[in-house]
Design a protein around this motif. Structure first.
Motif, PDB file in Angstrom:
ATOM      1  N   ILE A 136      -4.780   6.644  -0.972  1.00  9.90           N
ATOM      2  CA  ILE A 136      -6.212   6.809  -0.703  1.00  9.90           C
ATOM      3  C   ILE A 136      -6.894   5.507  -1.102  1.00  9.90           C
ATOM      4  N   ALA A 137      -7.591   4.906  -0.178  1.00  7.56           N
ATOM      5  CA  ALA A 137      -8.357   3.703  -0.497  1.00  7.56           C
ATOM      6  C   ALA A 137      -9.803   3.966  -0.120  1.00  7.56           C
ATOM      7  N   GLU A 138     -10.704   3.640  -1.054  1.00 12.13           N
ATOM      8  CA  GLU A 138     -12.110   3.891  -0.783  1.00 12.13           C
ATOM      9  C   GLU A 138     -12.934   2.636  -0.972  1.00 12.13           C
ATOM     10  N   ASN A 139     -13.594   2.235   0.085  1.00 12.34           N
ATOM     11  CA  ASN A 139     -14.553   1.118   0.053  1.00 12.34           C
ATOM     12  C   ASN A 139     -14.019  -0.146  -0.599  1.00 12.34           C
ATOM     13  N   LEU A 140     -12.813  -0.500  -0.264  1.00 11.10           N
ATOM     14  CA  LEU A 140     -12.246  -1.721  -0.840  1.00 11.10           C
ATOM     15  C   LEU A 140     -12.912  -2.955  -0.229  1.00 11.10           C
ATOM     16  N   LEU A 159      -0.682  -6.156  -6.094  1.00 11.18           N
ATOM     17  CA  LEU A 159      -0.474  -7.595  -6.219  1.00 11.18           C
ATOM     18  C   LEU A 159      -1.768  -8.357  -6.440  1.00 11.18           C
ATOM     19  N   ILE A 160      -2.858  -7.839  -5.878  1.00 13.96           N
ATOM     20  CA  ILE A 160      -4.149  -8.470  -6.155  1.00 13.96           C
ATOM     21  C   ILE A 160      -5.154  -7.377  -6.488  1.00 13.96           C
ATOM     22  N   LEU A 161      -6.265  -7.777  -7.077  1.00 15.69           N
ATOM     23  CA  LEU A 161      -7.296  -6.819  -7.448  1.00 15.69           C
ATOM     24  C   LEU A 161      -8.442  -6.897  -6.453  1.00 15.69           C
ATOM     25  N   ALA A 162      -8.962  -5.721  -6.089  1.00 14.62           N
ATOM     26  CA  ALA A 162     -10.124  -5.699  -5.207  1.00 14.62           C
ATOM     27  C   ALA A 162     -11.360  -6.066  -6.014  1.00 14.62           C
ATOM     28  N   ASP A 163     -12.377  -6.620  -5.341  1.00 18.13           N
ATOM     29  CA  ASP A 163     -13.639  -6.901  -6.030  1.00 18.13           C
ATOM     30  C   ASP A 163     -14.381  -5.607  -6.312  1.00 18.13           C
ATOM     31  N   SER A 164     -14.324  -4.690  -5.348  1.00 16.34           N
ATOM     32  CA  SER A 164     -14.967  -3.390  -5.558  1.00 16.34           C
ATOM     33  C   SER A 164     -14.215  -2.331  -4.770  1.00 16.34           C
ATOM     34  N   GLY A 165     -14.530  -1.089  -5.061  1.00 13.83           N
ATOM     35  CA  GLY A 165     -13.834   0.021  -4.427  1.00 13.83           C
ATOM     36  C   GLY A 165     -12.663   0.459  -5.277  1.00 13.83           C
ATOM     37  N   ASN A 166     -12.079   1.603  -4.955  1.00 11.77           N
ATOM     38  CA  ASN A 166     -10.901   2.002  -5.710  1.00 11.77           C
ATOM     39  C   ASN A 166      -9.823   2.570  -4.811  1.00 11.77           C
ATOM     40  N   ALA A 167      -8.628   2.626  -5.365  1.00  9.56           N
ATOM     41  CA  ALA A 167      -7.495   3.066  -4.549  1.00  9.56           C
ATOM     42  C   ALA A 167      -6.447   3.746  -5.414  1.00  9.56           C
ATOM     43  N   ASN A 168      -5.834   4.767  -4.841  1.00  9.17           N
ATOM     44  CA  ASN A 168      -4.740   5.470  -5.494  1.00  9.17           C
ATOM     45  C   ASN A 168      -3.507   5.389  -4.619  1.00  9.17           C
ATOM     46  N   VAL A 169      -2.377   5.155  -5.254  1.00  5.38           N
ATOM     47  CA  VAL A 169      -1.120   5.179  -4.524  1.00  5.38           C
ATOM     48  C   VAL A 169      -0.215   6.145  -5.262  1.00  5.38           C
ATOM     49  N   ASN A 170       0.260   7.134  -4.571  1.00  6.30           N
ATOM     50  CA  ASN A 170       1.097   8.161  -5.196  1.00  6.30           C
ATOM     51  C   ASN A 170       0.381   8.756  -6.412  1.00  6.30           C
ATOM     52  N   THR A 171      -0.918   8.966  -6.288  1.00  9.04           N
ATOM     53  CA  THR A 171      -1.858   9.488  -7.301  1.00  9.04           C
ATOM     54  C   THR A 171      -2.127   8.519  -8.452  1.00  9.04           C
ATOM     55  N   PHE A 172      -1.511   7.369  -8.465  1.00  7.79           N
ATOM     56  CA  PHE A 172      -1.774   6.413  -9.549  1.00  7.79           C
ATOM     57  C   PHE A 172      -2.830   5.400  -9.141  1.00  7.79           C
ATOM     58  N   ASP A 173      -3.659   5.045 -10.102  1.00  9.93           N
ATOM     59  CA  ASP A 173      -4.706   4.069  -9.835  1.00  9.93           C
ATOM     60  C   ASP A 173      -4.088   2.665  -9.733  1.00  9.93           C
ATOM     61  N   VAL A 174      -4.523   1.903  -8.732  1.00  7.78           N
ATOM     62  CA  VAL A 174      -3.887   0.591  -8.508  1.00  7.78           C
ATOM     63  C   VAL A 174      -4.172  -0.417  -9.622  1.00  7.78           C
ATOM     64  N   VAL A 175      -5.213  -0.191 -10.398  1.00  3.74           N
ATOM     65  CA  VAL A 175      -5.515  -1.146 -11.461  1.00  3.74           C
ATOM     66  C   VAL A 175      -4.882  -0.694 -12.783  1.00  3.74           C
TER      67      VAL A 175
END
Lengths: 368, 246, 304
Positions: free
Chosen positions: C5-9, C52-68
């Motif tokens: 799930i990626a939101e407003n990246l 591999l990189i960080l978004a400036d804004s927005g959030n994302a989950n991969v396999n329910t884990f937060d990417v940051v």
């Protein structure tokens, strides 16, 4: 995690040994360098043309002159008559050195136990010049010893230049420690930084980052093979130095290798530091050559004596790891010193390792 | 040999030791034609291209490129063809004008001619304002158009394009094809190699290589009909697979 | 549960806005295609999702884990094939697979079954150096390496670029097979014709997602009717039509021109007369040409 380390470690070895050409260069260049340095410098002094200006013309000077000329180091070009001839002899490029005996040389030596001799050398080639001076000196020194033995009062001939260690100024004696420190710096720092940036450039670093393996594990697994190669090369250079050029290793061999290992770790951590900054192999190569090699060659004291550098430049030499390592290795090899005499230098190296590793850890990115 | 052919080969063969990279290629390309040259990796495409552009001498067979003999006049061939590849075409760290000057200079064009012609080219591409900008700062689509214009700057009879439009957006891609069509209508022969089967459908005629041999040749429509496929992609897969492709 | 799930990246590199407010989601058992040209922002999205990189804004989950926060957990559970061929060219096929198995702390022998169908195709060449493989075989090897630790989610950045049509087809067959085993696959490609092989696609240009839907739905949503014009004077006709008052758009599409009129209803004769009036003779006009994803993409670009 150990599984990953082992796998990566194995991979590095396969890669290094599969690339036969690079490995050959890696091992071949130090060998060639030491042979070149060794032979080029030792063979330099042979049939060097000299001129002599003898204002005294007594028995003593005659004896000394015949001693100098009878060696196969020197060949008498001309006996000069006055100062002007010296200049002319140099101008025509016929001689490399002029030896001037002051007036009443023999008398002075007899009466006051002291006499002066002057060497005038062709300064355009300073390395050869100092070597020639060294040879002349040692011949006169020998003569001095001979005549002193037959008398009670010591007799002193004072030449203008003096050399303390390495009386025959054998180039290899100095170049073995210098070469080891430069080659180790080159291989350890350059090879590791290139090999790490290669992973970045080829894109494999991306895959490694997106995997559970820890960056520190990757780096340690990458660095160890180069450490082993570096120590192997040091062994080759030392062996060649010892058996081909008879450079002595007077000190403890274990101590010597322990110090070499410390220096290798120092160089490797510099390589890691470079790889945190450089994005491409080219940049890594550039930084290693310009940022590490040049200062190491120029400021370590290997080629240019630190005492002769301008005062403001001297503090910068403290930042060069090789400067400390050359002192360590010279002391162990040529003087046979024990650990206590090189304690300070060793501590400096440890401090440098600590600083470089901390900066690297701080700069290391867990992301792209 | 008829003057209507830009390229005509008869039994063109290249062997590397025991390996036959190109096996008796016989085909012709008409003047002003857009000719697509397709093949899987290792099918012999690159070797054929190298022979046709005078970089590699054939083992046997004959070929005339722009009416020049492939054996005896390879230097003349080089002067009369243009080449553009996706991988390398222009120097990113030179300006547009500097790139033009450099490449035109290679072909020995006079300074006066370069000046006159580059003005025309720059105006046609609408790059007047960017004339003194570094090529590296241009968007990919513009770069490709510029690269093409430079490849045909010296008025070659044939231009070789190696995957010219990979990776650009569909509109830019059309603009690029506009340029190709335009040049072809002016009489330029376009010889294009590509992996991109979509791209091949823009060609007037297509040749497909498989295992060093010419496996099929014809218009896209003919090839699709004779293989009863709806796209060149399917045609290619059928032909390439048929020849025991690994 | 969604795989991604990626939101407003959003992400900016210096002055360049690489992506802007990108939101996508990917289910398990689904192939999601990011389709767009070079520089559209595909790689940036994949790199953010693979931590591999960080978004400036927005959030994302991969396999329910937060990417940051949970990046290390994500790194254990995903497979990733970057754009460039990223294996070790100086290692053999087998050495590469075994290395990646050990990096992911798993045993090659234990997980052999997972990659059997793919790896068996390159196994005859297991002692060959990876650098000496053909493009298609390289892709298969890279995929084997990305799968050796049994990831649940697979990220593939332009896996088929520079690979010939036959290998591309085989590669897609493998992806569909993996999807059927329940993997979530996020794949990017500049090739519009690969859209139809995905379950859902996001059309992306200039860092923005223009449309997300199933390929069939995207084509169905295309609201214009396309006329095809076949001729050997493509360029002349294109030039003419661009000056024609009723032209909405006209582009070369392979061996024909795709023409769209501004008017909803009109007589084909209009175009015919216009062209003939301009001395173009040899052409055929086809009615009701089926739009492709590329037509849709180009139309969306107009509105962007």
């Amino acid at each position: 995690m150990f599984n990953g380390f082992l796998g990566f470690f194995k991979k590095e070895f396969i890669q290094i040994f599969r690339d036969k050409k690079s490995l050959l260069i890696l091992l071949g260049i130090p060998t060639i360098q030491i042979l070149l340095f060794g032979f080029a410098i030792t063979n330099e002094i042979r049939d060097v043309r000299i001129a002599i200006l003898d204002y005294s013309k007594d028995n003593t000077t005659k004896e000394i002159i015949s001693k100098i000329v009878s060696t196969n180091y020197f060949k008498l070009y001309k006996m000069l008559r006055n100062e002007k001839d010296i200049e002319r002899a140099f101008q025509t490029g016929e001689i490399k050195e002029a030896i001037v005996f002051s007036q009443n040389f023999g008398q002075n030596l007899e009466k006051f136990g002291k006499a002066n001799v002057q060497f005038i050398n062709d300064g355009t080639d300073p390395n050869t010049a100092t070597t020639i001076i060294g040879y002349t000196n040692s011949i006169i020194g020998q003569y001095q010893n001979e005549i002193t033995r037959t008398r009670q009062i010591p007799l002193i001939i004072t030449p203008e230049v003096k050399m303390r260690y390495n009386p025959e100024l054998k180039g290899v004696f100095l170049s073995v420690p210098g070469l080891i420190s430069i080659i180790l710096m080159l291989i350890s720092a350059m090879m590791t930084s290139i090999s790490i940036t290669k992973e970045k450039e080829s894109g494999s670093m991306e895959v490694l980052l997106v995997s559970p393996i820890k960056p520190a594990v990757v780096i340690i697994a990458k660095v160890i093979p180069y450490a082993i190669i570096s120590v192997t090369i040091a062994t080759i250079v030392l062996t060649l130095g010892r058996f081909v050029f008879e450079v002595p290793i007077k000190g403890n061999l274990i101590l010597l290798f322990a110090e070499i290992t410390v220096y290798v770790i120092m160089s490797l951590s510099l390589g890691i530091l470079i790889s945190t900054v450089a994005k491409t192999q080219q940049v890594a190569l550039f930084i290693s050559l310009i940022g590490l090699m040049m200062p190491t060659v120029l400021l370590s004291g290997f080629i240019f004596p630190i005492e002769n550098m301008p005062i403001w430049l001297q503090p910068f030499t403290y930042l060069i790891p090789a400067r400390w390592f050359i002192v360590i290795i010279k002391n162990i090899m040529l003087k046979g010193s024990d650990f206590s005499t090189i304690l300070n230098e060793t501590l400096v190296l440890f401090l440098m390792i600590l600083v470089t590793i901390s900066i690297s850890i701080k700069k290391y990115k867990i992301r792209l | 040999m008829s003057n209507n052919f830009a390229i005509k080969t008869i039994d063109l063969t290249k062997k590397f030791g025991n390996f036959t990279a190109c096996d008796n290629l016989t085909f012709e390309v008409h003047k002003g034609e857009i000719f697509g040259f397709l093949g899987a990796n290792g099918a012999g495409k690159t070797t054929a291209m190298k022979m046709l552009s005078g970089l590699l001498s054939p083992t046997s067979g004959t070929a005339k490129i722009a009416d020049y003999d492939i054996y005896k006049e390879s230097e003349k061939i080089k002067k009369n063809i243009g080449y553009m590849s996706q991988k390398f075409s222009l120097y990113d760290d030179l300006t547009i004008q500097e790139n033009i000057n450099f490449f035109a200079g290679i072909y020995g064009l006079s300074n006066k001619l370069i000046k006159e012609k580059s003005e025309v080219v720059i105006n046609e591409l609408d790059l007047k304002k960017q004339q003194n900008k570094l090529v590296g700062s241009l968007p990919l689509g513009w770069k490709q158009k510029l690269a093409f214009s430079i490849a045909i700057f010296h008025n070659p009879a044939i231009v070789f394009l190696d995957e010219p439009t990979g990776g650009v957006d569909p509109v830019t891609r059309r603009q690029f094809w506009d340029l190709i069509y335009q040049s072809a209508e002016r009489g330029l022969t376009v010889f294009l190699t590509t992996h991109y089967m979509d791209e091949s459908e823009y060609c007037n005629r297509i040749a497909i290589m498989a295992n060093g041999k010419l496996a099929a040749i014809g218009t896209p429509k003919e090839l699709k009909e004779s293989n009863s496929s709806s796209s060149m992609n399917d045609v290619f897969i059928q032909i390439a697979r048929g020849k025991n492709y690994v | 549960m969604k795989a991604i799930i990626a939101e407003n990246l959003s992400k900016k590199y210096q002055e360049v806005q690489a992506i802007e407010n990108v939101s996508i989601d990917v289910n398990f058992g689904e192939i999601f295609g990011l389709i767009g040209p070079d520089g559209a922002g595909k790689t940036t999205i994949i790199r953010i999702l693979t931590t591999l990189i960080l978004a400036d804004s927005g959030n994302a989950n991969v396999n329910t884990f937060d990417v940051v926060k949970d990046y290390q957990k994500i790194r254990k559970s995903v497979g990733y094939m970057p754009g460039k061929f990223s294996l070790y060219e100086d290692l053999t096929v087998e050495e590469n697979v075994k290395l990646f198995a050990s990096i992911f702390n798993s045993k090659f022998e234990e997980n052999y079954n997972l990659i059997k169908t793919i790896y068996s195709q390159i196994e005859p060449f297991k002692n060959r150096l990876a650098g000496q493989l053909s493009g298609g075989m390289k892709q298969k090897l890279a995929l084997s390496c990305a799968l050796i630790h049994k990831p649940k989610i697979l990220f593939l950045d332009e896996p088929t670029t520079g690979v010939d049509a036959v290998s591309r087809k085989e590669f897609w067959e493998m992806l569909i097979d993996l999807k059927n085993q329940g993997l979530a696959i996020l794949v990017s490609t500049p090739y519009m014709d690969e859209a139809s092989l995905c379950d859902r696609v996001g059309l992306i240009q200039h860092g923005k997602i223009m449309q997300i839907d199933t390929p069939t739905k995207i084509v169905q949503d295309f609201k214009h009717s396309i006329f095809g014009i076949e001729s050997n004077k493509v360029y002349t006709i294109l030039e003419l039509l661009r000056t024609y008052q009723n032209t909405y758009s006209c582009y070369a599409f392979g061996d024909k021109i795709h023409y769209i009129d501004k008017r909803n209803k009109f007589d084909i004769m209009d175009i015919q007369n216009f062209l003939k009036g301009n001395k173009v003779e040899n052409f055929i006009i086809l009615d009701n040409v089926k739009p492709t994803i590329e037509d849709c993409f180009m139309d969306l670009m107009r509105h962007q």
